[in-house]
Write a protein that holds these residues in place. Structure first.
Motif, mmCIF file in Angstrom:
data_model
loop_
_atom_site.group_PDB
_atom_site.id
_atom_site.type_symbol
_atom_site.label_atom_id
_atom_site.label_comp_id
_atom_site.label_asym_id
_atom_site.label_seq_id
_atom_site.Cartn_x
_atom_site.Cartn_y
_atom_site.Cartn_z
ATOM 1 N N GLU A 149 -13.106 -77.710 -37.509
ATOM 2 C CA GLU A 149 -13.444 -78.309 -38.813
ATOM 3 C C GLU A 149 -14.608 -77.564 -39.465
ATOM 4 O O GLU A 149 -14.626 -77.340 -40.675
ATOM 5 N N LYS A 178 -14.547 -75.454 -43.001
ATOM 6 C CA LYS A 178 -15.524 -75.613 -44.082
ATOM 7 C C LYS A 178 -16.035 -74.242 -44.545
ATOM 8 O O LYS A 178 -16.172 -73.990 -45.741
ATOM 9 N N LYS A 232 -13.431 -72.320 -46.614
ATOM 10 C CA LYS A 232 -13.297 -72.766 -48.009
ATOM 11 C C LYS A 232 -14.300 -72.064 -48.916
ATOM 12 O O LYS A 232 -14.117 -72.016 -50.129
ATOM 13 N N GLU A 290 -7.159 -72.746 -41.994
ATOM 14 C CA GLU A 290 -7.575 -73.257 -43.304
ATOM 15 C C GLU A 290 -7.107 -72.337 -44.431
ATOM 16 O O GLU A 290 -6.821 -72.780 -45.539
#
Ligand SMILES: Nc1ncnc2c1ncn2[C@@H]1O[C@H](COP(=O)(O)OP(=O)(O)O)[C@@H](O)[C@H]1O
Ligand SMILES: [Mg+2]
Length: 153
Positions: free
Chosen positions: A13, A17, A20, A48
């Motif tokens: 996770e 982040k 992104k 991601e």
């Protein structure tokens, strides 16, 4: 910035982040012992960005390239250069500061090729804890400080 994560999922996770917020030209150095979580982090990062191909450390090559919608993702793992001593002039600098985003494992073996402005992420196992990791993120320049600020937000 220091973060204690408790699971593989939390590591990924955190990677998502960061994914992104990166732009072409960004360089991220991943450090820590074997099994600390560098490749696991890279997997979360690539996922991601929409990479479906399994991300594993390159064994016979030093670099694997993954296509994403935004930019090429370069995953370098230069562990095996550690045994070879002189690791300069490998032409790896083409992966840094250009069209893509680079994540580098064992970057200490290619110091001469690295740009000055990098985001450094270190992974440490926590004694007696199977899935806890202490993750420390530091920046060395203007752009990496922007990334760090985005991570802290
Ligand atoms: N919180 C965590 N973050 C990352 N990896 C973890 C974590 N907890 C357990 N692991 C396990 O530790 C191992 C890390 O391996 P890997 O990511 O290949 O390490 P490295 O690339 O640093 O050598 C994997 O087997 C992973 O499932
Ligand atoms: Mg690895």
């Amino acid at each position: 910035m220091r973060i204690l994560v408790n699971t593989v999922n939390e590591t990924q996770e955190l990677a998502a982040k960061l994914a992104k917020n990166v732009i072409a030209g960004d360089t991220i150095l991943l450090s820590g012992d074997l099994g600390a979580g560098k490749t696991t982090f890279t997997q979360g990062f690539a996922k991601e960005l929409g990479v479906r191909r399994p991300v594993k450390s390159p064994t016979f090559t030093l670099v694997r390239e993954y296509r994403t919608e935004k930019f090429p993702l370069y995953h370098l793992d230069v562990y095996r250069l550690g045994e070879e001593g002189n690791a300069e002039d490998l032409g790896l600098s083409e992966y840094f500061g250009g069209d893509g985003v680079a994540l580098v494992e064992w970057s200490q073996y290619i110091k001469a090729d690295l740009p000055d402005d990098v985001l450094k992420i270190s992974f440490e196992r926590v004694e007696g804890q199977e899935t806890e990791r202490l993750i420390t993120i530091t920046a060395t320049g203007h752009r990496s400080n922007q990334l760090l600020a985005a991570m802290e937000a």
